[in-house]
Design a protein around this motif. Structure first.
Motif, PDB file in Angstrom:
ATOM      1  N   LYS A   1       0.925  -1.281  -0.095  1.00  0.00           N
ATOM      2  CA  LYS A   1       0.102  -0.168  -0.019  1.00  0.00           C
ATOM      3  C   LYS A   1       0.814   1.159   0.037  1.00  0.00           C
ATOM      4  CE  LYS A   1      -2.715  -1.132   3.525  1.00  0.00           C
ATOM      5  NZ  LYS A   1      -3.717  -1.161   4.535  1.00  0.00           N
ATOM      6  N   GLU A   2       1.991   1.210   0.862  1.00  0.00           N
ATOM      7  CA  GLU A   2       2.765   2.397   0.781  1.00  0.00           C
ATOM      8  C   GLU A   2       3.572   2.768  -0.702  1.00  0.00           C
ATOM      9  OE1 GLU A   2       5.473   1.430   3.843  1.00  0.00           O
ATOM     10  OE2 GLU A   2       4.369   1.839   5.529  1.00  0.00           O
ATOM     11  N   GLN A   3       3.945   1.538  -1.327  1.00  0.00           N
ATOM     12  CA  GLN A   3       4.479   1.703  -2.539  1.00  0.00           C
ATOM     13  C   GLN A   3       3.311   2.211  -3.580  1.00  0.00           C
ATOM     14  OE1 GLN A   3       7.698   1.384  -3.725  1.00  0.00           O
ATOM     15  NE2 GLN A   3       8.416   0.938  -1.671  1.00  0.00           N
ATOM     16  N   ARG A   4       2.038   1.869  -3.501  1.00  0.00           N
ATOM     17  CA  ARG A   4       1.209   2.116  -4.317  1.00  0.00           C
ATOM     18  C   ARG A   4       0.871   3.676  -4.140  1.00  0.00           C
ATOM     19  NH1 ARG A   4      -4.683   0.081  -2.619  1.00  0.00           N
ATOM     20  NH2 ARG A   4      -4.335   1.903  -1.179  1.00  0.00           N
ATOM     21  N   GLU A   5       0.694   4.195  -2.847  1.00  0.00           N
ATOM     22  CA  GLU A   5       0.742   5.426  -2.551  1.00  0.00           C
ATOM     23  C   GLU A   5       1.740   6.323  -3.001  1.00  0.00           C
ATOM     24  OE1 GLU A   5      -0.040   5.584   1.671  1.00  0.00           O
ATOM     25  OE2 GLU A   5      -1.885   4.864   1.719  1.00  0.00           O
ATOM     26  N   ALA A   6       2.987   5.920  -2.972  1.00  0.00           N
ATOM     27  CA  ALA A   6       4.107   6.535  -3.771  1.00  0.00           C
ATOM     28  C   ALA A   6       4.117   6.701  -5.208  1.00  0.00           C
ATOM     29  CB  ALA A   6       5.470   5.829  -3.061  1.00  0.00           C
ATOM     30  N   ALA A   7       3.555   5.425  -5.658  1.00  0.00           N
ATOM     31  CA  ALA A   7       3.349   5.613  -7.058  1.00  0.00           C
ATOM     32  C   ALA A   7       2.291   6.738  -7.401  1.00  0.00           C
ATOM     33  CB  ALA A   7       2.832   4.071  -7.783  1.00  0.00           C
ATOM     34  N   MET A   8       1.378   6.789  -6.836  1.00  0.00           N
ATOM     35  CA  MET A   8       0.322   7.719  -7.090  1.00  0.00           C
ATOM     36  C   MET A   8       0.772   9.208  -6.983  1.00  0.00           C
ATOM     37  SD  MET A   8      -2.930   6.441  -7.451  1.00  0.00           S
ATOM     38  CE  MET A   8      -4.037   7.515  -6.384  1.00  0.00           C
ATOM     39  N   LYS A   9       1.754   9.509  -5.995  1.00  0.00           N
ATOM     40  CA  LYS A   9       2.358  10.713  -5.431  1.00  0.00           C
ATOM     41  C   LYS A   9       3.238  10.913  -6.716  1.00  0.00           C
ATOM     42  CE  LYS A   9       4.804  13.331  -2.172  1.00  0.00           C
ATOM     43  NZ  LYS A   9       5.433  13.238  -0.858  1.00  0.00           N
ATOM     44  N   ALA A  10       3.974  10.139  -7.197  1.00  0.00           N
ATOM     45  CA  ALA A  10       4.892  10.400  -8.329  1.00  0.00           C
ATOM     46  C   ALA A  10       4.234  10.581  -9.616  1.00  0.00           C
ATOM     47  CB  ALA A  10       5.929   8.860  -8.550  1.00  0.00           C
ATOM     48  N   VAL A  11       2.913   9.973  -9.675  1.00  0.00           N
ATOM     49  CA  VAL A  11       2.169  10.248 -11.029  1.00  0.00           C
ATOM     50  C   VAL A  11       1.553  11.680 -10.982  1.00  0.00           C
ATOM     51  CG1 VAL A  11       0.020   9.949 -11.846  1.00  0.00           C
ATOM     52  CG2 VAL A  11       1.355   7.849 -11.599  1.00  0.00           C
ATOM     53  N   SER A  12       1.153  12.092  -9.823  1.00  0.00           N
ATOM     54  CA  SER A  12       0.616  13.470  -9.589  1.00  0.00           C
ATOM     55  C   SER A  12       1.701  14.302  -9.710  1.00  0.00           C
ATOM     56  CB  SER A  12      -0.118  13.599  -8.063  1.00  0.00           C
ATOM     57  OG  SER A  12      -0.179  14.870  -7.630  1.00  0.00           O
ATOM     58  N   ALA A  13       3.120  14.317  -9.393  1.00  0.00           N
ATOM     59  CA  ALA A  13       4.167  15.166  -9.406  1.00  0.00           C
ATOM     60  C   ALA A  13       4.630  15.424 -10.708  1.00  0.00           C
ATOM     61  CB  ALA A  13       5.167  15.005  -8.190  1.00  0.00           C
ATOM     62  N   THR A  14       4.409  14.523 -11.662  1.00  0.00           N
ATOM     63  CA  THR A  14       5.152  14.403 -12.823  1.00  0.00           C
ATOM     64  C   THR A  14       4.288  14.464 -14.018  1.00  0.00           C
ATOM     65  OG1 THR A  14       5.270  12.080 -12.774  1.00  0.00           O
ATOM     66  CG2 THR A  14       7.128  13.273 -11.862  1.00  0.00           C
ATOM     67  N   LEU A  15       2.934  14.574 -13.857  1.00  0.00           N
ATOM     68  CA  LEU A  15       2.164  14.608 -15.243  1.00  0.00           C
ATOM     69  C   LEU A  15       2.450  16.226 -15.799  1.00  0.00           C
ATOM     70  CD1 LEU A  15      -1.268  12.941 -14.301  1.00  0.00           C
ATOM     71  CD2 LEU A  15       0.446  12.294 -16.122  1.00  0.00           C
ATOM     72  N   ILE A  16       2.580  15.910 -16.998  1.00  0.00           N
ATOM     73  CA  ILE A  16       2.874  17.078 -17.745  1.00  0.00           C
ATOM     74  C   ILE A  16       1.279  17.773 -18.004  1.00  0.00           C
ATOM     75  CG2 ILE A  16       3.303  18.211 -20.183  1.00  0.00           C
ATOM     76  CD1 ILE A  16       5.454  16.245 -20.146  1.00  0.00           C
ATOM     77  N   GLU A  17       0.978  18.979 -17.655  1.00  0.00           N
ATOM     78  CA  GLU A  17      -0.267  19.728 -17.794  1.00  0.00           C
ATOM     79  C   GLU A  17      -0.690  19.792 -19.182  1.00  0.00           C
ATOM     80  OE1 GLU A  17      -1.952  19.497 -15.251  1.00  0.00           O
ATOM     81  OE2 GLU A  17      -0.258  19.251 -13.713  1.00  0.00           O
ATOM     82  N   PRO A  18      -2.091  19.795 -19.533  1.00  0.00           N
ATOM     83  CA  PRO A  18      -2.395  19.839 -21.080  1.00  0.00           C
ATOM     84  C   PRO A  18      -2.538  21.369 -21.264  1.00  0.00           C
ATOM     85  CG  PRO A  18      -4.421  19.428 -19.912  1.00  0.00           C
ATOM     86  CD  PRO A  18      -3.022  19.485 -18.834  1.00  0.00           C
ATOM     87  N   ASP A  19      -2.462  21.642 -22.413  1.00  0.00           N
ATOM     88  CA  ASP A  19      -2.721  23.322 -23.007  1.00  0.00           C
ATOM     89  C   ASP A  19      -4.084  23.354 -23.418  1.00  0.00           C
ATOM     90  OD1 ASP A  19      -2.599  25.526 -24.290  1.00  0.00           O
ATOM     91  OD2 ASP A  19      -1.587  24.892 -26.095  1.00  0.00           O
ATOM     92  N   PRO A  20      -4.757  24.399 -22.685  1.00  0.00           N
ATOM     93  CA  PRO A  20      -6.120  24.438 -22.792  1.00  0.00           C
ATOM     94  C   PRO A  20      -6.607  24.925 -24.381  1.00  0.00           C
ATOM     95  CG  PRO A  20      -5.567  25.381 -20.579  1.00  0.00           C
ATOM     96  CD  PRO A  20      -4.310  24.833 -21.477  1.00  0.00           C
TER      97      PRO A  20
END
Length: 748
Positions: free
Chosen positions: A515-534
Motif C-alpha cells: 500500500k505504501e508503494q502504491r501511494e508513492a506511485a500515485m504521488k509520483a504520477v501526481s507530481a510529474t504529469l505534464i499539464e495539457p494546453d487548454p
C-alpha cells in the motif's frame, strides 16, 4: 444495512392491502413511452415503497452485454386497461414461450374491475426513445392466479422468449441477508434496477411467508422479479411495501411453484428418490462429514455405529484422518518455535539454509524482531465446560485471523492491479512520459511484494472455507465427542490458531509495504504529469449523454435523457470557450471559463451562436444579453498545475440583467484527486483526475464528481446531485436532481 423485522411483523398483520398500479392516460395505451399520472395507494401497506435516498437506477447506465442488461432482457412492462376506465402499469417477466408472470393485483386487478386490454412491452430500456422495444398482446384472463400469493400467470401471444429469453426460477427459499437485485419499470419508465442496498432481511422470510427486503421500488415495480445474485435466479415476486416501516415484500418463488402447474412445467424438478428408513440425524451428519474432514467422520462413527454405511465410512475416515495429520504436521514444522515467557534459553537450532553471500552483516545493536506471543494454554487443566468456552473463542479468533490474512492478500493484489492499470493508461497518454519513468520503480517493487505474498499464500493447500469447516468439526467433537477425542480436537484447534497467526504475521507487513508503494506511485504520477494546453481544445467536438432523474420530497417526478454536443471555440490564454448544444437544435448556449472551472460569462440568449459559424469567446463576452460573472474570494488556485489534494475555493456573483446587484451568489469548492483509471469503449484505459466539485447558494446545494482527462483537457464523465429547497403554495418544498454524464463519442 439489513434490519431486523420483529416490529414489522406485528404492523404487517394489521395493515390493509389497499393500492393500485400506477395510472396513465388511456389514450396512450399501445405506446411505448408513457406519461404516468400518479402513484396510487394510501398509508400502511402499499404496493411499492422507496425508502431513504432512492437508489433505483436506469439499466441503460450499464453496458449492452453487462450482467444487469442480460438479466433484464426477459423483464418488461405490463400496460393494462380496465373496464371501469382506469389504467395500470406493472412489471412482468417471461417464464416460457407462451407465458409471463406478474401480480394478481395487476391482472385481474383489485376492486372487481374487469380487464379490457393488456400488452407486454419488452426491450424498453431507453426512456428517450422507443427503438428496440417490442409490444406483445396479452390475454386479459389469467391462466392461473392467486389472491393470497398475489400472482397471475398470463398468456402472451407471439413468443417474446425467442428474442428476449426467459428467466430461471429458483425452487429454494430465500436465504437470510442474501444480496438481491430487482429489475422493473418504476412509474412506467424505461427499465431500472435496484441494486444498492438491496438485500433480504435477517430473517429473510416473515412468519406470514413473505420475503422481507430492502430494495428500493416505486409504483410500477409490482410484478418485478427479485433476483438473487449468487446464481441469477428469480427467488421471489415483488408485490408490496409498508411506508410506515420502510420494508418491501415479495412472495417467495418456492411458494408460487408449489401451487402453479404452469411454472412447475417451466422449471422441471427431478423427483427425489426415496431414502432408506434410517436415523435422520445420522443421515445429516454423514452428509455434512466431508465439510468437517476427519473430525466430521469421527463424530459420525462415534454416534452412528449401526448405520448401514458405517463400515465403509470407517475405511474412508482412516485415510482422510491420515492425510490431515500429515498436512498438519508439515505445517507445524514450518512454524518458528516460540519460547514461553521465563523459559530458560536453550541452544539455537542449526541453520539449515546457507547464508547468502550478498547478505548484509548482522548488526549486534539492532533490536530483535518482535513476534506476537503464542498463546500458552494448559488444555488438560480445563474442565469440559471450560474447554468448550475456550474452543468457541479460539474458533472466532481463527476466523478473524483468516479474515485479516485475506485482506492483506487483497491489498497486495489491488496494489499490483492498480499499478499495472496505471502503467497501461500512461502508455496511451502522450503527456505522461515523465510520470512513467517516475512510477516504474514503485511498480517493480509492488510486483516483487506480490510475488512474495502469493508464495506464502500458495503454500496453503486449503481455502478458508475448508479451514473453517475443519474448525467447526473440531468444535462438534469438543461438544459431543468422547473425552479423549475432545482433548485431541482442542489441541488441533490450538495448532491451527498458531499456524494461521504466523501466516498472517508474515503477510501483514508485506501488504502494508504494498500500500505504501502504491501511494508513492500515485504521488509520483501526481507530481510529474505534464499539464495539457487548454488552447488545444479549440476546434474539438465531442458528445456527452446526460441523464437526469427528478424528485420532489423524495418522490420520483420525472426523468430525462439527452445528448449534448460540446463545440470548443478559440479563446484567450488560460480560458476555455465552448458551445453547449442539444442534439437536433441548431441554436446553442455559449460559455467562457478561466482557470479550469471558473465561469466568466454565459450566453443564455443563443441569439447568434451556431456551430460552424466562426463563433469565438469574444462573441460570448461581448454579447450584451450574456450573463457576466464576477469571481471573488479566490483561494488555493490556480487550477494548473494540477496536484493531488489541491483545494480551491471562490465565490461567483452572477448577473443575468443590467441591474448592478448580483442575481445569484454561488460559493464554490473544488478538490483535485490523482488519479483514477477510466475505461472507454473506443479509447481503452485513460488516466484521469477525480475532481470533487461543490457549490451552494442560500437554497441550493450541489455536489459533483467529475473525471477530468488531462490528455484532453476536459471532463469526460460526471456524476452529481443537486438539492433545492423553496416554498410552494405557502409550504416548504424540497427537490432533488440526480445527473449522470458520460462521453459517448470523442476525439482520440
Amino acid at each position: 444495512m439489513i434490519r431486523r423485522c420483529a416490529l414489522v411483523v406485528s404492523l404487517l398483520c394489521a395493515a390493509p392491502l389497499a393500492a393500485q398500479p400506477v395510472e396513465f392516460d388511456p389514450a396512450d395505451f399501445g405506446k411505448v413511452i408513457l406519461a404516468p399520472k400518479q402513484s396510487a395507494g394510501g398509508g400502511g401497506l402499499t404496493f411499492e415503497q422507496a425508502f431513504g435516498d432512492y437508489q433505483n437506477e436506469p439499466i441503460l447506465t450499464y453496458g449492452e452485454n453487462s450482467l444487469p442488461r442480460r438479466l433484464g432482457r426477459p423483464v418488461g412492462r405490463l400496460d393494462v386497461l380496465y373496464d371501469n376506465g382506469k389504467t395500470g402499469v406493472c412489471t412482468a417477466f417471461i417464464v416460457d414461450a407462451q407465458h409471463i408472470l406478474t401480480n394478481n393485483h395487476c391482472i385481474p386487478g383489485v376492486g372487481g374491475a374487469g380487464v379490457e386490454a393488456a400488452q407486454f412491452v419488452a426491450g424498453f430500456v431507453d426512456g428517450a426513445q422507443a427503438r428496440g422495444a417490442e409490444k406483445f398482446q396479452v390475454s386479459t384472463s389469467p391462466v392461473e392466479t392467486s389472491v393470497p400469493l398475489d400472482y397471475s400467470v398470463l398468456r402472451v401471444f407471439g413468443d417474446p422468449s425467442a428474442r428476449f429469453g426467459k428467466v430461471d426460477l429458483a425452487v429454494e427459499a430465500p436465504e437470510d441477508a442474501e444480496l438481491l437485485w430487482i429489475i422493473g419499470h418504476p412509474q412506467g419508465q424505461a427499465q431500472h434496477i435496484s441494486r444498492e442496498g438491496c438485500a433480504a432481511d435477517d430473517p429473510a422470510v416473515s412468519p406470514e411467508g413473505k420475503l422481507v427486503h430492502s430494495c428500493d421500488t416505486l409504483g410500477g415495480n409490482s410484478g418485478s422479479p427479485v433476483f438473487r445474485i449468487t446464481d441469477r435466479k428469480v427467488v421471489a415476486l415483488h408485490h408490496a411495501g409498508d411506508n410506515r416501516t420502510g420494508y418491501n415484500f415479495a412472495i417467495p418463488m418456492a411458494r408460487i411453484l408449489a401451487e402453479s402447474a404452469v411454472l412447475k412445467a417451466a422449471v422441471p424438478v427431478a423427483p427425489v428418490p426415496k431414502a432408506p428408513q434410517v436415523d435422520a440425524r445420522c443421515e445429516a451428519m454423514l452428509e455434512a462429514a466431508p465439510d468437517y474432514g476427519c473430525a466430521g467422520y469421527e463424530t459420525f462413527l462415534e454416534t452412528c455405529e449401526a448405520h448401514p454405511l458405517a463400515a465403509m465410512v470407517s475405511r474412508h475416515a482412516e485415510r482422510v484422518c491420515e492425510l490431515e495429520a500429515a498436512e498438519d504436521a508439515r505445517r507445524l514444522a514450518a512454524v518458528p518455535e516460540e519460547k514461553a515467557p521465563g523459559a530458560p534459553a536453550g541452544a539455537k537450532p542449526p541453520v539449515e539454509e546457507t547464508a547468502r553471500d550478498d547478505a548484509p552483516p548482522a548488526d549486534p545493536d539492532a533490536p530483535a524482531p518482535v513476534h506476537p506471543a503464542v498463546e500458552i494454554v494448559d488444555l488438560d487443566a480445563l474442565s469440559r465446560d471450560e474447554l468448550e468456552d475456550w474452543a468457541r473463542k479460539t474458533a472466532r479468533d481463527i476466523e478473524e485471523v483468516l479474515d485479516d490474512t485475506g485482506w492483506a492478500r487483497a491489498d497486495a493484489i489491488n496494489a499490483k492491479i492498480l499499478t499495472e492499470m496505471f502503467a497501461e493508461a500512461m502508455d496511451e497518454n502522450p503527456l505522461a512520459a515523465p510520470a512513467r519513468a517516475a512510477v516504474a520503480p514503485h511498480v517493480a517493487k509492488i510486483l516483487e511484494i506480490h510475488a512474495k505474498v502469493e508464495e506464502i499464500y500458495g503454500a496453503r493447500d486449503l481455502e478458508d472455507k475448508r479451514i473453517l469447516a475443519r474448525v467447526r468439526g473440531d468444535l462438534a467433537v469438543i461438544r459431543e465427542g468422547t473425552e479423549a477425542a475432545a482433548r485431541k480436537s482442542a489441541a488441533d484447534l490450538l495448532a491451527k490458531l498458531q499456524l494461521y497467526k504466523t501466516e498472517r504475521d508474515r503477510l501483514s507487513p508485506l501488504a502494508t509495504e504494498a500500500k505504501e508503494q502504491r501511494e508513492a506511485a500515485m504521488k509520483a504520477v501526481s507530481a510529474t504529469l505534464i499539464e495539457p494546453d487548454p488552447g488545444a481544445l479549440a476546434g474539438l467536438q465531442f458528445v456527452m449523454r446526460e441523464r437526469t432523474t427528478f424528485f420532489t420530497e423524495d418522490e420520483l417526478d420525472d426523468s430525462s435523457a439527452l445528448d449534448v454536443a460540446y463545440h470548443f471555440l478559440p479563446a484567450p490564454d488560460g480560458h476555455v470557450a465552448y458551445l453547449w448544444c442539444e442534439e437536433g437544435n441548431s441554436k446553442c448556449q455559449g460559455f467562457v471559463q478561466r482557470d479550469g472551472f471558473k465561469f466568466v460569462a454565459a450566453d443564455y440568449s443563443a441569439s447568434v451562436l451556431e456551430p460552424g459559424k466562426g463563433a469565438t469567446a469574444a462573441d460570448i463576452l461581448n454579447d450584451r444579453a450574456a450573463s457576466k460573472v464576477e469571481t471573488t474570494e479566490e483561494t488555493g488556485g490556480p487550477f494548473y498545475p494540477m496536484r493531488n489534494g489541491k483545494r480551491m475555493t471562490w465565490t461567483e456573483k452572477w448577473d443575468w440583467d443590467t441591474d448592478p446587484e448580483p442575481e445569484a451568489i454561488y460559493r464554490m469548492s473544488l478538490v483535485q484527486r490523482c488519479c483514477e483509471i477510466y475505461a472507454t469503449s473506443n479509447s481503452g484505459r485513460r488516466l484521469v483526475w477525480e475532481i470533487e466539485y461543490t457549490f451552494e447558494t442560500d437554497n441550493l446545494q450541489a455536489s459533483y464528481t467529475d473525471w477530468f482527462d488531462p490528455g484532453l483537457g476536459w471532463v469526460i464523465s460526471s456524476r452529481g446531485r443537486q438539492v433545492q429547497t423553496g416554498t410552494s403554495k405557502g409550504e416548504r418544498s424540497r427537490s432533488i436532481n440526480k445527473t449522470l454524464r458520460r462521453v459517448i463519442s470523442r476525439p482520440d
